[in-house]
Design an enzyme around this catalytic site. Structure first.
Site: not given
Ligand code: G6P
Length: 619
Positions: A2, A27, A74, A100-101, A492, A496, A499, A515, A614
């Site tokens: 948000c 956001r 969001w 937001n929260g 990672e 990616k 996501e 395994h 994000k």
């Molecule tokens: C969200 C984002 C990720 C990020 C994670 C941690 O899930 O979508 O891309 O890695 O938060 O965010 P930060 O700002 O704490 O690195």
């Protein structure tokens, strides 16, 4: 998670709110709305969907509307639809709120307000805030309980004192057409102070177009803004003085500058962003690394018996690389915990334990909660954070900033390489102070300084990587495999792809494949191996053969000049040679590009993947 923006000034508020919301859209982007003070009433316009959908329904902006609030959502409580979209009005229609929260006690408050005869229209927790303020505002009128204090402000304070949970809020009252109130607990809120105008927002990105001077509210603080100026108080009505700070980034940093997506721009920025991150920190002449932000804690770090990294998502994977680096170079036991698990698992924290929180945004609720937990247990808590002045940066005892500029793409890229760069610098410096010879430390520093340039040669392979993505983008299951410090890179790479491409992917230590996960390998299943030069190279060759023997398609990230691999790989991407411990800053690049191209080829909105946000400011 948000985004909120509010404007009070001399200009027409609506276009400023819409532009601000676009800058905050990373956001959250499932619904959006604005409220304007107009003709002694509040005009709310909101809709399901993105800011572009909101723009389509907005009435023509009116010059007289110089005060307004906006929100991009969001969803947490209630599905994304127009009714649940913010702003939320109270039952009298005189108060409007964007939030937001999460309000944890909203159920209790809702029942109480319903028993008082108030009807709720949405499923959100936020509606409780608007009704509660409205209820107390009406009460103040009948009983004159606010004793001389600004009645709107009094009602807001009384309401906020009853809330459990987190909030970043912007609030309007129809009876005060030149007053805007903002308040914060656990969610970010910044007030941009311009020349006779004010922009209140979740993030500086929505402010910099108007002013670069700002105040950062702390938890349980609020700001009352009027045409004559503003003042700050705690929500318990204690006046607090705040310093004006200069916002560090420019508008240019958050523009696309010719790239199709922020994610691609940020991938291509990595030679420069890593340069900025390491700039001034590598002292070649003395063979040392200077991390000014934690200078006062270096002795403690050098003597630490146990280091715990805590983080979420991509930052967690950086922590896993950091664990490997610290153990190898500094010989300090290190472990990495998901922040969401750390806080509930009764962690063992001794006098010589140091907790390091890693976060791009500095606002992730789980990481912030882990920081608080570690502090309560008496640990020294350090931060590796990108956003200057963010909640985690302020909550930690000291820290190192990434200095890579704003990251807008929801899928984190340049923050990861910078987090690993900071962890590499930390490990080399601690190693130098503990076990590593001066010559070896100097060699690592020299190698580290070459990484940004080496990234350039990987970026040159972007079209080749796009072809690999095109040949495999229709496959719904992928494996990513690596060993040693490239195992977190495999994790990672899988994250990616999940996501932004919505392809199911698993990251694994390559040897673990046999395994269980090997059962998944079937004809044409893509398996991405990180098989760069290093002590485990021969072992990983064996793992590649195992996948090929079962019909899998092998995509290999290998070191330039490796002739052996050319015959084994179905697709080959190369990285320049680098010491094994520093490779994660290179090996992750092909995986970022692979995910990016696969997502674009599958027609997804790379910068705004479904269901994600994000900055996750809810637990
Ligand atoms: C969200 C984002 C990720 C990020 C994670 C941690 O899930 O979508 O891309 O890695 O938060 O965010 P930060 O700002 O704490 O690195």
């Amino acid at each position: 998670m948000c985004g909120i923006v509010a404007y009070l000034g001399k200009k027409t508020a609506q276009p400023i709110l819409v532009e601000g919301l676009k800058r905050l859209e990373y956001r959250g982007y499932d619904s959006a709305g604005i409220a304007l003070l107009r003709d002694a009433g509040i005009n709310v316009q909101k809709t399901c969907g993105r800011i572009s959908a909101l723009e389509e329904i907005l009435e023509c902006p009116q010059g007289v509307d110089t005060l307004g609030i906006g929100h991009t959502r969001w969803a947490t409580h209630g599905v994304p639809n127009t009714i649940n979209a913010h702003p939320h009005l109270d039952y009298t229609g005189r108060i409007a709120v964007v939030h937001n929260g999460i309000i944890e006690n909203y159920g209790t408050l809702k029942t109480w307000l319903q028993n008082e005869g108030i009807t709720f229209v949405s499923e959100t927790d936020t509606e409780v805030i608007s009704h509660l303020i409205g209820y107390l505002y009406c009460e103040a009128e009948s009983s004159e309980r606010c004793g001389g204090q600004h009645r709107f402000e009094w009602a807001v304070q009384q309401a906020l004192q009853k809330l459990h949970g987190t909030f970043g809020l912007a609030i309007l009252c129809a009876d005060f057409p030149d007053t805007l109130i903002g308040a914060k607990r656990g969610s970010p809120l910044i007030l941009g102070v311009g020349d006779g105008e004010y922009v209140l927002a979740s993030d500086a990105a929505a402010i910099v177009e108007h002013t670069t001077r700002a105040i950062y509210l702390a938890d349980n603080e609020m700001v009352t803004i009027g045409s004559e100026g503003f003042y700050t108080k705690t929500i318990n009505n204690v006046v607090v003085a705040k310093d004006l700070k200069e916002i560090e980034f420019s508008l240019d940093q958050i523009e696309l500058n010719g790239f199709e997506h922020h994610m691609l721009k940020e991938i291509f920025e990595q030679p420069q962003s890593l340069g900025m991150c390491m700039g001034g920190r590598l002292d070649h002449a003395c063979g040392k690394i200077k991390l000014g932000g934690i200078a006062d804690h270096l002795r403690e770090l050098t003597q630490a018996k146990h280091i715990i990294f805590t983080a979420c998502g991509t930052a967690f994977h950086a922590g896993l690389v950091g664990e490997f680096l610290l153990e190898h170079l500094a010989r300090v036991p290190a472990e990495t915990e998901y922040a969401s698990e750390f806080r509930y698992r009764n962690p063992i924290i001794g006098d010589d334990t140091i907790v390091v929180a890693i976060s791009q945004s500095g606002e992730t609720a789980d990481t912030l909660a882990a920081v608080e937990q570690a502090k309560e247990r008496g640990a020294t808590v350090l931060g590796i954070v990108n956003v200057v002045g963010s909640s985690i940066a302020r909550a930690t005892d000291a820290g190192v900033y990434l200095h890579v500029g704003p990251e807008i793409g929801v899928a984190s890229t340049k923050a990861f390489t910078a987090q690993v760069a900071v962890l590499s610098m930390l490990a080399i410096e601690l190693g130098r102070r503990r076990h590593v010879s001066s010559d070896d430390a100097a060699w690592y520093i020299d190698e580290l300084s070459q990484i940004p340039e080496k990234i350039g040669t990987i970026l040159d392979q972007s079209s080749h990587i796009r072809e690999i993505a095109a040949a495999n983008a229709d496959r719904e299951n992928w494996l990513f495999l690596g060993r040693g410090c490239n195992y977190p890179v495999a994790l990672e790479g899988a994250l990616k792809l999940k996501e932004i491409s919505y392809i199911h992917a698993e990251g694994l230590p390559a040897a673990e494949m046999k395994h269980g996960p090997i059962a998944l390998i079937a004809d044409g299943m893509p398996a991405v191996f990180i098989a760069t030069a290093g002590p485990q190279y021969d072992k990983i060759m064996g793992n590649i053969e195992e996948v090929k023997a079962r019909g899998g398609k092998v995509i290999v990230v290998a070191t330039e000049g490796d002739e052996q691999i050319e015959h084994r790989a179905d697709y080959l991407i190369t990285i320049p040679d680098a010491p094994e411990l520093l490779q994660p800053m290179l090996t992750v690049l092909p995986l970022q590009l692979l995910a990016y191209h696969a997502a674009v080829l599958r027609g997804h909105d790379v910068d705004k993947p479904r269901n994600l946000a994000k900055s996750v400011t809810v637990e």
